[in-house]
Design a protein around this motif. Structure first.
Motif, PDB file in Angstrom:
ATOM      1  N   GLN A 866      39.124  86.477   2.260  1.00  0.00           N
ATOM      2  CA  GLN A 866      39.219  85.476   3.322  1.00  0.00           C
ATOM      3  C   GLN A 866      40.300  85.888   4.317  1.00  0.00           C
ATOM      4  OE1 GLN A 866      37.247  82.669   3.373  1.00  0.00           O
ATOM      5  NE2 GLN A 866      38.057  82.226   5.372  1.00  0.00           N
ATOM      6  N   GLU A 903      30.683  80.450   0.457  1.00  0.00           N
ATOM      7  CA  GLU A 903      30.254  80.182   1.837  1.00  0.00           C
ATOM      8  C   GLU A 903      31.351  80.481   2.838  1.00  0.00           C
ATOM      9  OE1 GLU A 903      28.782  76.264   2.777  1.00  0.00           O
ATOM     10  OE2 GLU A 903      27.661  76.277   0.902  1.00  0.00           O
ATOM     11  N   SER A 904      32.585  80.072   2.473  1.00  0.00           N
ATOM     12  CA  SER A 904      33.631  80.152   3.506  1.00  0.00           C
ATOM     13  C   SER A 904      33.886  81.596   3.898  1.00  0.00           C
ATOM     14  CB  SER A 904      34.906  79.495   3.012  1.00  0.00           C
ATOM     15  OG  SER A 904      35.420  80.243   1.937  1.00  0.00           O
ATOM     16  N   ARG A 907      31.248  82.581   6.123  1.00  0.00           N
ATOM     17  CA  ARG A 907      31.388  81.927   7.415  1.00  0.00           C
ATOM     18  C   ARG A 907      32.425  82.653   8.277  1.00  0.00           C
ATOM     19  NH1 ARG A 907      32.289  76.932   5.691  1.00  0.00           N
ATOM     20  NH2 ARG A 907      30.115  76.501   5.276  1.00  0.00           N
ATOM     21  N   THR A 908      33.523  83.007   7.636  1.00  0.00           N
ATOM     22  CA  THR A 908      34.570  83.702   8.420  1.00  0.00           C
ATOM     23  C   THR A 908      34.065  85.059   8.898  1.00  0.00           C
ATOM     24  OG1 THR A 908      36.087  82.692   6.870  1.00  0.00           O
ATOM     25  CG2 THR A 908      36.996  84.309   8.376  1.00  0.00           C
ATOM     26  N   GLU A 945      24.399  80.298   3.229  1.00  0.00           N
ATOM     27  CA  GLU A 945      24.667  79.380   4.330  1.00  0.00           C
ATOM     28  C   GLU A 945      23.538  79.531   5.332  1.00  0.00           C
ATOM     29  OE1 GLU A 945      25.635  76.811   6.090  1.00  0.00           O
ATOM     30  OE2 GLU A 945      27.743  77.075   5.560  1.00  0.00           O
TER      31      GLU A 945
END
Length: 1700
Positions: A866, A903-904, A907-908, A945
């Motif tokens: 992340q 997902e995150s 997404r990033t 996603e």
């Protein structure tokens, strides 16, 4: 006012005369000689004044005489006179008018006075004035004057003594000052003094000038006197003390060192006389031992304080000024001095010795000389080292051997001590601590020994107390702590002096070196080796002693200032050692500071291993105690913090004191200011700081700076407010420390980095075993260091990032997080930094900087990924434009996503990709574009996603746009690259391996894009499929022109058909289970609630897309060799889709069919909107309709231009002359076969009893199907046969018969009352219309098709009364189908049938005369068909039907009857007449009754229609009776007859009174009948007979009605007759009036006699009716009777036998 000015001289003369007068007055009586001398003196003065211009010179010449009276006055021994004379003499002296001789006389006179003990103070004053104002006194006179002063010093009077002492001092000074002045004057004159022969004569002064000689003699005698020998020059001395002598010696040596250094004679004195004297005088002090037994053999002389102290002062001066002359002697003095510090010596002796040592310590240059002269020589005493060690031992001895009573009460005030007053108020710890409001006493405390600290001198100056006690005879009592205070100052001054001296010299050396480098860049600078050796020797000699003493003091110190000074000393020493490269002492000092920073007994392996072994990894608490630790150290220190130790095993808490914090700040200061010289000891410093930071609970914040935080677990850190205010400062300094690393050289920087890395490794080891909060100090500081050293980041990048990458993989999340934070911050900063040369020109550095970012992709921890992606995002935002060769790396990082990541993360990563695509495509090398496509594709395919998958498809569209706009540039770049790659491959002997080879590289880029989208088109998620499909086709549509022609082959077969195949397979095998609404609150529309339905949508999109491409790129594709095969494959796909059991798919398939046939219909439904949504501009759809359905595009340039401007030629206009290519009939017939197969299969009704779920095609589908035919027909009409027409008919009929499902009906069916066609019905009619138009303009042989068309239409007309059946399906009529009761609803066919009827009429109008139409008895068929609605009349499902039927019949007949009459003989119409008669009959005398609610107006309208029919008979049929079959005419007459008598039906009841009679109709029938009867054109007697017979029947009926009416009227009385009876009579009356009219108009010969008879017979009956009461009947009667007047006379013509 100067003494030589005229005013001054005048005043002098006046004063002298006054003095002489006074003297004369005083001596008048007692001393006459004096009086006389005075008076003669006055005369003398006046004479001098009168005769000389230079009065002062003259006075001086005559001074013997001038002075004489005053001398005589002194000789009187009379106090008053003596005083007056001395004053006068002083005045003369001060004006310098005394000659040498006079001076001698004065001195002699003073001597006498002295011997008599008179006016002693005045004498001293006079001597002083005499010696200071001028230099006339020397040699023996001078010595006499000096002796005089000495003698006065030893009088009994204290004041005189002191004054004399002062005078002696001043006189001695004057003597030496004269010498200095003399030297100044003679500076220019070079003399050659005779060489001095060895030791020939001690008093050889021949070489000296006069003043020098005096000075020499004086100094020599002083030595003699101190040594208790007789003086040589100072003759007459009676008494002398050693103390005074030593003081004088000291002052001369101190004030006039130059004299001794410049004149050999004086140097000789120094060496030969002074030094031996001093050594001799020291002896009692050396031998004396305090406390040695009195019974020792020879009793030793006791040390005597005044002499000892003065000797030390002299020694200090000798060492200070004459060290160079007296090297050996100084060695002895210094050794003595060191000995005086011994513990056995008396306290006062040690005190003054310490003061003397202090005096040396403030003179660093002197100390350096000691070092050079002694310590660095072999076989010599190590004097410098001894001094330092002695000081250290002295300090230690003060702690170890406490003085008696030292630790108990307040010490007594020290007598005469400058700091005694202060000492008095200072209480020891035993005094219960001075009351709280006073400041605590500065002191040292160690193992119970408490020593107060006093302010002894200003830093850098040795202001002694006891060395200045020149008035004390007895040794003073030394206040407690004084010696310690002086020793402490000495130590500090020593360190300060040495370090500042060496550092100054180092600085100078560096400047010289720098200059040398500037001037000789090619040569190496070589420093002088000697200098460094001295420095190193000095440090080596002193560091052990210093460190021992300072460590002890630091430990014992209780005062912040003292501590600060000690730390400063240790710090400067450490720094100096570092600069000189002395590792051991440097580390030793640093270790001392480090230990002092940490809590007592806090074992830190790095420190306890003597700072040598730095390899210890884990910090475990060891049993060793630190060298000098005081057990009492907690007792007198303020505790400011309690925290946890940084250890792997949980420990208790540890305590930090204010002193620890102070030491910590010093440590910070050291690292901050002297980082460059720390080298390997960074390890010590950082390890200690890390522990302190941990105990204080500082945690790293942004950029690695430490901020006060809370410890996570365990007994939380406790901080006092004192330390809380300090913390921000400390953390600030910590940060500045690492900021200052930018000033370190590369080597030092590497030391720092290595130290931080090894610290970090230790922290990692400690954190890995447990869940404890890890120490992040090292990581945070690595970050800070990296950030400030960006300008040379390359040299430290690998070790730095390599280590941080390890940290990023650490199991402890906090540790990891910080590793990542540090690493990403560094990468971001390094990319943002303005390097020189810039990164853009230094790809190697750029890749180096980005590489760690890529390495992070190998870390499995999501939090790290992340961070990595967030930083990529920030890098893109800030440096995206300049990444250059770093793009593949960055894209690799973005694309390194997997479905198992959260997902995150995805997404990033996706945000990064979006940024790349929106902003940075132009910035990257073209070779990276394929990577971008792949990365975007991978986001499309990830299943975590959905929104991202969808957006990534949008990105692919943006990318394709970019390819399109920048095509030229990209092609050039790629081709350049391709060449390079080819070359490489050839060199290696390999083939070039690239996807889609051998298509050109730019096409490959497109194909990669298409392939990616294609993969997504069969994704399991419907939304992704939909979006990908739309994008794929839009892209191909918008940018396909850029592809080379051969590439299209790949697109069609490998991309499009492959995709269609996959989609068809997936759709047909998809699951029919209902999908429950998606997670939570997302509702799925019923049209998408099964996988099958969702796949259907995909199928629709895909098919539409492929069709669109075939349509828009037709011309291009046709040039590919296998276009026909492709066409067949496409049609096959369309057919299978059209016949799929899914309305949506089947309908869309037809849309696609329309599209490839280039029929574009106005878009009505969502499938069409899909294209609009894709941004296909409407402009592209219009031109088709503009150029007529299905015709090839008309090539108007403007249109072509307009198209090409849109997304690069959406539709390619074929070159002129090749339009025929589009007309390739094989293609069209192939399409017709597909259409026919689709049509038959879809409209064939189910054979057996229908099941509930059997599939019935939808209306829109059928409509679309039929709508295709007209356009298709345009292309196949040339060979369209009757056979084909039959096929078409079957399909049209089938299509129209299909019922509608009840739930769709409200949308498709017009409400029953509206007469509107459904679009399907319109389409069917259009299809037939197209055909008939084609026949119309086509060749003759086509006309045989007309009857078939009529037949088809008439079938449809029948639907108005008899709706068609669809198999055995139950349908309810729409009107009585409540929508939910019936499964299927039949359409309202009425409008359709009526419309068909209109078409029939219209068509018949055009074609009535065509052979085929006549031969096939079309008119008969029409009439036959119309007979049904006409006969049903009011019973028709719709009222409009029979009305239309009748109007149509009238129109058709108006055209058809003439044709029928023409062909009367051919017999082709014979069968028609009976049909027609029946039709009339059925209509005019219908069996159905009008509905009850018909209004009068309506009724009248309907009646008007009936009338119209009768009129047609009267105009079109009856006049041509001779061409018409007789039976037919007969039937017509019968009908007319029936119509004209409106007899009352028996069934009339009261209730039906309201039913109106068709009066107008009857009247017209009657008129027609009459007209036909009386017409003279009767062709056959038979006709006439028919009509006559009809007439007589009519008249007879009239007669009956009238008679019956009269009777009823009579019987009914007052009661009115029934309405219908009245109506009937009125009708009859009207008929009679009509008949009368007709007879009047007819030729008389045409009327039959019988008729006349019957008419006349009516008259009486009419008359009888006159009595009737009904007004209506009366008016009708009036009209009937009126015409009879015309027939009152019989006509002229003769009537015979009833025939005219």
């Amino acid at each position: 006012m100067s003494i030589s000015s005229p005013e001054a001289v005048k005043k002098l003369l006046e004063n002298m005369q006054t003095d002489l007068r006074s003297l004369s007055m005083e001596c008048k009586k007692k001393f006459p000689p004096v009086k006389e001398a005075a008076e003669s003196g006055i005369v003398k003065i006046k004479t001098i004044a009168a005769r000389n211009t230079d009065i002062l010179a003259a006075l001086k010449e005559n001074s013997l005489e001038v002075v004489q009276p005053f001398l005589m006055g002194c000789g009187t021994k009379e106090p008053k006179i003596t005083q007056l004379c001395l004053a006068a003499i002083q005045r003369l002296m001060s004006h310098e008018v005394v000659s040498e001789a006079a001076a001698g006389n004065i001195i002699n006179m003073l001597w006498q006075l002295m011997e008599n003990g008179l006016e002693e103070l005045k004498l001293l004053q006079t001597v002083l004035v005499l010696l200071t104002t001028n230099t006339v006194v020397h040699d023996e006179v001078l010595s006499k004057a000096i002796v005089l002063c000495f003698r006065l010093h030893f009088t009994k009077d204290n004041i005189t003594n002191n004054t004399a002492a002062a005078t002696v001092r001043q006189v001695v000074t004057v003597v030496f000052e004269r010498m200095v002045a003399e030297d100044e004057r003679c500076k220019g004159i070079v003399e050659h003094p005779p060489p001095v022969q060895g030791n020939t004569n001690r008093r050889s002064v021949s070489t000296l000038r006069p003043s020098a000689k005096d000075a020499y003699m004086l100094f020599q005698d002083l030595c003699q006197l101190v040594n208790a020998d007789a003086p040589y020059w100072l003759v007459g001395m009676t008494e002398m003390t050693r103390t005074f002598g030593l003081e004088l010696l000291e002052s001369v040596l101190n004030d006039f060192p130059g004299v001794f250094l410049q004149h050999q004679e004086f140097s000789f004195l120094l060496k030969e006389r002074v030094c031996p004297l001093v050594i001799k005088l020291f002896s009692p002090n050396i031998k004396f031992r305090q406390g040695s037994s009195a019974s020792s053999p020879a009793p030793v002389e006791k040390p005597y304080f005044p002499i000892c102290m003065r000797l030390l002062r002299v020694v200090s001066v000798l060492i200070k000024h004459f060290y160079g002359l007296l090297v050996t002697e100084c060695e002895i003095f210094l050794s003595l001095l060191v000995k005086f510090l011994d513990g056995e010596k008396p306290q006062w002796l040690r005190a003054v010795a310490v003061e003397s040592v202090h005096r040396l310590c403030v003179q660093p240059h002197l100390l350096r000389s000691f070092c050079q002269s002694y310590d660095m020589k072999q076989h010599s005493t190590k004097v410098f080292r001894d001094i330092v060690n002695a000081l250290g031992s002295f300090i230690q001895s003060l702690f170890i051997v406490p003085n008696a009573g030292n630790s108990t009460a307040v010490s007594a005030p020290a007598g005469g001590s400058g700091s005694g007053g202060q000492g008095a108020a200072q209480g020891g710890p035993g005094a219960g601590g001075v009351s709280g409001n006073l400041t605590t006493q500065a002191a040292f405390e160690y193992r119970g020994t408490w020593i107060p600290l006093m302010t002894v001198s200003v830093q850098g100056s040795a202001k002694a107390t006891y060395l200045e006690m020149l008035d004390k005879v007895e040794p003073p009592s030394i206040p407690e702590g004084y010696a310690m205070s002086v020793a402490f100052s000495a130590l500090l001054d020593l360190v300060r002096g040495i370090t500042s001296m060496i550092e100054r010299e180092l600085a100078v050396e560096e400047e010289v070196a720098a200059e040398f480098r500037d001037t000789h860049p090619d040569q190496q600078w070589q420093p002088q080796p000697g200098v460094h050796l001295v420095w190193e020797e000095m440090v080596s000699a002193c560091w052990c002693g210093l460190l021992a003493a300072l460590s002890l003091l630091l430990d014992a110190s209780t005062d912040e200032t003292a501590t600060e000074n000690i730390l400063k000393a240790e710090l400067t020493m450490a720094s100096l050692c570092g600069r000189l490269g002395l590792v051991t002492p440097r580390d030793a000092f640093i270790t001392a500071i480090c230990k002092a920073s940490l809590p007592p007994h806090y074992a830190l392996t790095v420190l306890s291993s003597n700072a040598a072994n730095l390899s210890g990894k884990a910090y475990s608490i060891q049993g060793q105690s630190v060298q000098i630790i005081s057990p009492s150290s907690e007792s007198h220190q303020q505790v400011v913090a309690v925290g946890q130790p940084l250890t792997s095993q949980p420990q208790g808490t540890v305590v930090l004191t204010a002193k620890n914090i102070q030491c910590m700040r010093t440590l910070l200061n050291l690292a901050h200011c002297h980082g460059a010289v720390l080298g390997t000891s960074w390890q010590l410093v950082l390890a200690t700081l890390q522990h302190l930071v941990w105990i204080l609970g500082l945690k790293p914040g942004m950029g690695g700076a430490l901020k006060p935080g809370r410890a996570v677990e365990g007994p939380s850190t406790v901080l006092t407010t004192a330390v809380m205010t300090d913390l921000p400062v400390i953390s600030n300094i910590l940060s500045r420390l690492f900021e200052s690393s930018q000033y370190l050289d590369d080597v030092s920087l590497h030391h720092l980095i290595n130290a931080l890395c090894s610290l970090s490794l230790e922290a990692m080891e400690m954190a890995s075993g447990n869940n404890k909060e890890p120490s992040l100090f090292a990581v945070a500081k690595l970050l800070e260091t990296g950030l400030v050293n960006m300008d040379r980041i390359e040299i430290l990048w690998r070790p730095l990032t390599g280590h941080l990458l390890e940290v990023c993989q650490h199991p402890n999340s906090r540790m990891r997080e910080w590793g990542a934070e540090a690493l990403t911050a560094l990468i971001k900063a390094s990319l943002a930094y303005k390097h020189d040369p810039p990164l853009a020109q230094n790809p190697r550095l750029q890749l180096l900087l980005l590489n760690p970012l890529k390495e992070l992709s190998n870390v499995l921890h999501a939090d790290i990924r992340q961070k990595q992606l967030e930083s990529v995002l920030q890098i893109l935002q800030s440096q995206g434009d300049s990444l250059g060769p770093g793009w593949p790396l960055v894209l690799g990082v973005i694309g390194a996503i997997r479905n198992d990541q959260g997902e995150s993360l995805i997404r990033t990563a996706f945000q990064c990709l979006q940024l790349v695509v929106t902003d940075f495509l132009p910035a990257m090398p073209c070779t990276c574009l394929q990577i971008v496509v792949d990365v975007a594709g991978s986001f499309g395919l990830q299943n975590q996603e959905l929104n991202i998958s969808l957006t990534s498809i949008g990105l692919l569209w943006n990318i394709s746009d970019y390819f399109f706009q920048r095509g030229e540039a990209i092609i050039q770049d790629l081709e350049r690259e391709e060449e390079a790659l080819q070359k490489q491959a050839q060199e290696k002997g390999e083939t070039l391996n690239r996807p889609f080879h051998p298509a050109p590289p730019f096409d490959c880029l497109w194909l990669c894009l298409y392939a990616k989208l294609g993969e997504m088109c069969v994704d399991p998620r419907p939304a992704v499929r939909k979006s990908a499909g739309q994008t794929l086709f839009s892209t191909i549509a918008a940018h396909g022109t850029l592809l080379q022609q051969p590439t299209w082959h790949i697109v069609v077969w490998k991309v499009l058909f492959q995709l269609l195949g996959c989609v068809r397979t997936s759709s047909t095998t998809a699951d029919k289970e209902k999908i429950e609404s998606g997670g939570g609150n997302i509702l799925i529309h019923h049209s998408r609630d099964t996988a099958e339905k969702q796949w259907a949508e995909t199928w629709v999109l895909t098919l539409a897309g492929v069709a669109r491409i075939f349509n828009t790129r037709r011309y291009l594709l046709q040039q590919l060799g296998d276009f026909f095969e492709a066409w067949e494959v496409l049609l096959n796909h369309i057919q299978s889709a059209a016949l799929s059991k899914n309305n949506e798919v089947s309908l869309a398939a037809l849309k696609s069919f329309q599209e490839i046939l280039q029929i574009v219909t106005p878009v009505r439904d969502s499938a069409g909107d899909a294209f609009a949504a894709m941004g296909v501009p409407p402009v592209l759809i219009d031109p088709f309709s503009a150029s007529g359905p299905g015709r090839p595009l008309v090539r108007s340039d403007s249109l072509v231009e307009r198209l090409t401007r849109y997304n690069g030629a959406e539709l390619q206009a074929p070159p002129p002359g090749e339009e025929s290519a589009l007309e390739d009939s094989a293609l069209w017939w192939s399409a017709w076969n597909t259409w026919y197969r689709t049509g038959t299969d879809s409209t064939r009704p189910p054979s057996g009893p229908t099941e509930k779920f059997s599939f019935i095609p939808s209306q829109p589908f059928l409509t679309a199907l039929i709508q295709i035919f007209p356009a298709l027909y345009q292309h196949i009409k040339a060979n369209f046969s009757m056979e084909d027409l039959k096929k078409l008919g079957v399909i049209l009929h089938g299509a129209v018969s299909v019922p509608i499902s009840s739930d769709a009906s409200p949308f498709i069916l017009p409400s029953y009352t509206e007469a509107v066609l459904t679009s399907l019905q319109e389409a069917v009619l259009t299809a037939l219309d197209v055909l008939q138009k084609a026949i119309c303009v086509g060749p003759e042989n086509l006309q045989v098709m007309y009857p078939a068309i009529f037949e088809q239409l008439l079938l449809f007309v029948e639907f108005s009364c008899k709706p068609p059946q669809y198999g055995r399906m139950e349908t309810k009529h729409v009107a009585n189908a409540k929508y939910n009761q019936a499964e299927w609803v039949a359409l309202n066919y009425v409008p359709f049938a009526e419309r068909s009827l209109e078409v029939v009429v219209d068509l018949y109008h055009k074609t009535a005369c065509h052979k085929a139409v006549i031969n096939e008895k079309v008119l008969q068929n029409i009439i036959k068909t119309l007979r049904m609605p006409l006969g049903l009349k009011y019973s028709c499902p719709s009222e409009s039907t029979w009305k239309l039927a009748v109007s149509s019949l009238l129109k058709v007949l108006s055209i058809g009857l003439p044709v029928a009459r023409q062909h009367a003989l051919s017999g082709k119409f014979d069968t028609m007449w009976p049909e027609l008669a029946n039709a009339f009959e059925d209509f005019l005398f219908t069996k159905s009754t009008p509905p009850d609610n018909v209004s009068i107006q309506e009724f009248q309208k309907n009646e008007a229609v009936d009338v119209e029919v009768v009129q047609l008979i009267s105009t079109e049929i009856l006049p041509f009776a001779n061409f018409i079959p007789k039976d037919f005419v007969g039937q017509i007459m019968t009908m007319l007859n029936r119509g004209s008598i409106h007899s009352q039906s028996a069934s009339f009841t009261e209730a039906e009174i309201d039913v109106r009679m068709r009066e107008d109709f009857s009247k017209v029938c009657f008129e027609t009948l009459l007209q036909f009867s009386f017409s003279n054109k009767v062709s056959t007697p038979q006709e006439g007979y028919i009509s006559r017979m009809a007439l007589s029947v009519l008249l007879k009926r009239s007669q009956d009605v009238l008679r019956r009416y009269v009777e009823d009227e009579r019987l009914s009385g007052r009661c009115p007759l029934p309405r219908q009876q009245v109506t009937e009579i009125i009708f009859v009356l009207k008929a009679i009036s009509t008949l009368m009219d007709s007879l009047k108009k007819t030729q008389p010969e045409n009327v039959d006699g019988n008729t006349w008879a019957q008419v006349i017979a009516l008259y009486p009956t009419l008359v009888e009716c006159i009595t009737c009461s009904s007004p209506e009947v009366s008016s009708a009667l009036k009209e009937a009777l009126g015409p009879f007047k015309d027939f009152m006379q019989p006509p002229v013509s003769r009537v015979q036998n009833g025939e005219s």
